[in-house]
Design a protein around this motif. Structure first.
Motif, short mmCIF file in Angstrom:
data_model
loop_
_atom_site.label_atom_id
_atom_site.label_comp_id
_atom_site.label_asym_id
_atom_site.label_seq_id
_atom_site.Cartn_x
_atom_site.Cartn_y
_atom_site.Cartn_z
N LEU A 105 16.42 -1.54 3.67
CA LEU A 105 15.26 -1.46 2.80
C LEU A 105 14.73 -2.85 2.52
O LEU A 105 15.46 -3.84 2.56
N SER A 106 13.43 -2.92 2.21
CA SER A 106 12.85 -4.24 1.89
C SER A 106 13.45 -4.80 0.62
O SER A 106 13.49 -6.00 0.42
N TYR A 155 2.51 -5.00 -2.25
CA TYR A 155 2.95 -3.95 -1.33
C TYR A 155 2.88 -4.42 0.12
O TYR A 155 3.72 -4.04 0.94
N LEU A 156 1.90 -5.26 0.46
CA LEU A 156 1.84 -5.81 1.81
C LEU A 156 3.05 -6.69 2.10
O LEU A 156 3.59 -6.67 3.22
N VAL A 157 3.50 -7.44 1.10
CA VAL A 157 4.71 -8.23 1.27
C VAL A 157 5.89 -7.33 1.58
O VAL A 157 6.74 -7.65 2.42
N ARG A 158 5.96 -6.19 0.88
CA ARG A 158 7.04 -5.24 1.14
C ARG A 158 7.02 -4.76 2.58
O ARG A 158 8.04 -4.71 3.27
N VAL A 159 5.83 -4.41 3.08
CA VAL A 159 5.71 -3.94 4.46
C VAL A 159 6.12 -5.02 5.44
O VAL A 159 6.82 -4.77 6.43
N MET A 160 5.70 -6.24 5.19
CA MET A 160 6.03 -7.35 6.08
C MET A 160 7.55 -7.59 6.10
O MET A 160 8.12 -7.91 7.14
N ARG A 161 8.21 -7.42 4.95
CA ARG A 161 9.65 -7.59 4.92
C ARG A 161 10.36 -6.54 5.75
O ARG A 161 11.34 -6.81 6.45
N VAL A 162 9.88 -5.31 5.68
CA VAL A 162 10.51 -4.24 6.45
C VAL A 162 10.36 -4.51 7.95
O VAL A 162 11.27 -4.26 8.74
N GLN A 163 9.20 -5.04 8.36
CA GLN A 163 8.96 -5.25 9.77
C GLN A 163 9.57 -6.54 10.29
O GLN A 163 9.72 -6.72 11.51
N ALA A 164 9.92 -7.45 9.39
CA ALA A 164 10.48 -8.74 9.82
C ALA A 164 11.98 -8.58 10.09
O ALA A 164 12.82 -9.18 9.42
#
Length: 331
Positions: A173-174, A279-288
């Motif tokens: 999880l992020s 929320y965009l930071v959260r998405v970027m963390r999941v994809q990184a």
């Protein structure tokens, strides 16, 4: 009933004033069980904490440790601790011993009633007022307003079935917020009131900034309700803007009122952008996926090569790590 195998996991960051007392008191309680280990997770300490832990390990075969290449934070520390715990149950302690080690026996007894996780709830909590208020406020908001399932008052002093802890860590999880992730996975959990003491040595690591950041991580990591509210708020701002324009054209609003309305709309828009950006930071963390949650500089137990700073050059590196031992009568 047979006694369970237990890993005492102790994250440490600059705890040179506390770590020796933590080792002595936690060990004194854990050796009452037949199969135990003390796993220290050094979160990049710079004050001699790691050297003290190495001293314990040199004289005591029960002491295991892993040391991060830098300070990665508490979430990374307990994630690594849960991953490398080798016993069927893992108890997370704080090095400051504000939750007294003798309470571990009550946690164990409660877990053996059939729970996967037992969270300690601190009775008469001996922390500064802002920490008590901050914990109560962000957990209450999470549960009542955002629909996040988590036990009210739960602390990091807890006993966890290690196989369940692995599921939490591997979920990637992020936000590795264990108190909220365990219920999300369907783990059987409960709480248990335990004693709480004032901090005797060293200084606490939590301040208002960290408390606020921790709360925001929980809110955006486990609920989409703020985005739903933003849609309604954006619609209200749009309607108010249209009404303001109509009233201005009709000559019923003066320039001061129009400027104030524009300023209010700009402030609301900025707030909307801040929430969306979070929320965009959260998405970027999941994809990184390529960005490691932590890197281990050294250890005295087998560790994964991809989590070792120097790869296979690091002592004790293996391709796989140890799985916890199975205790058939756990529940």
């Amino acid at each position: 009933m047979p006694r369970p195998g237990i890993t005492a996991m102790i994250p440490c960051y600059n705890e040179i004033d506390c770590v020796e007392r933590a080792y002595r008191e936690i060990r004194a309680e854990l050796v009452k069980y037949e199969d135990v280990e003390l796993l220290f997770v050094d979160d990049g300490s710079t004050d001699g904490t790691l050297e003290a832990i190495k001293g314990f390990a040199a004289e005591d075969p029960l002491v295991k440790y892993i040391s991060f290449a830098r300070n990665f934070g508490l979430e990374a520390a307990f994630s690594a601790g849960f991953k490398y715990a080798s016993k069927m149950w893992t108890v997370q302690f704080d090095a400051d011993l504000q939750s007294p080690p003798h309470e571990v026996h009550r946690l164990v007894e409660k877990a053996l009633e059939g729970y996967d996780v037992v969270f300690a709830v601190r009775e008469n909590r001996q922390d500064p007022w802002h920490r008590r208020l901050g914990t109560w406020a962000h957990q209450t908001i999470a549960r009542r307003w955002l629909g996040i399932e988590l036990p009210q008052g739960a602390s990091v002093f807890r006993i966890v079935r290690t196989s369940v802890a692995h599921k939490v860590v591997d979920s990637r999880l992020s936000t590795p917020y264990f108190i909220a992730t365990a219920p999300l996975l369907g783990a059987r959990y409960t709480t248990l009131p335990t004693a709480h003491h004032p901090r005797l040595d060293g200084t606490g690591k939590w301040n208002l900034r960290k408390l606020f950041s921790h709360a925001i991580e929980l809110f955006v990591g486990f609920s989409f309700r703020p985005l739903t509210w933003l849609i309604g708020l954006a619609g209200a701002v749009l309607a108010a803007g249209a009404a303001t324009m109509a009233l201005t054209l009709a000559g019923r609003l003066g320039p001061v009122a129009v400027e104030l309305a524009g300023l209010a709309a700009a402030l609301v828009t900025l707030a909307l952008l801040l929430v969306v950006a979070r929320y965009l930071v959260r998405v970027m963390r999941v994809q990184a996926i390529g960005v490691p949650r932590y890197q281990i500089r050294e250890a005295n137990i087998p560790i994964r090569a991809d989590e070792a700073l120097y790869g296979y050059e690091t002592p004790h590196v293996v391709g796989q790590f140890r799985e916890p031992e199975v205790w058939e009568d756990a529940s």
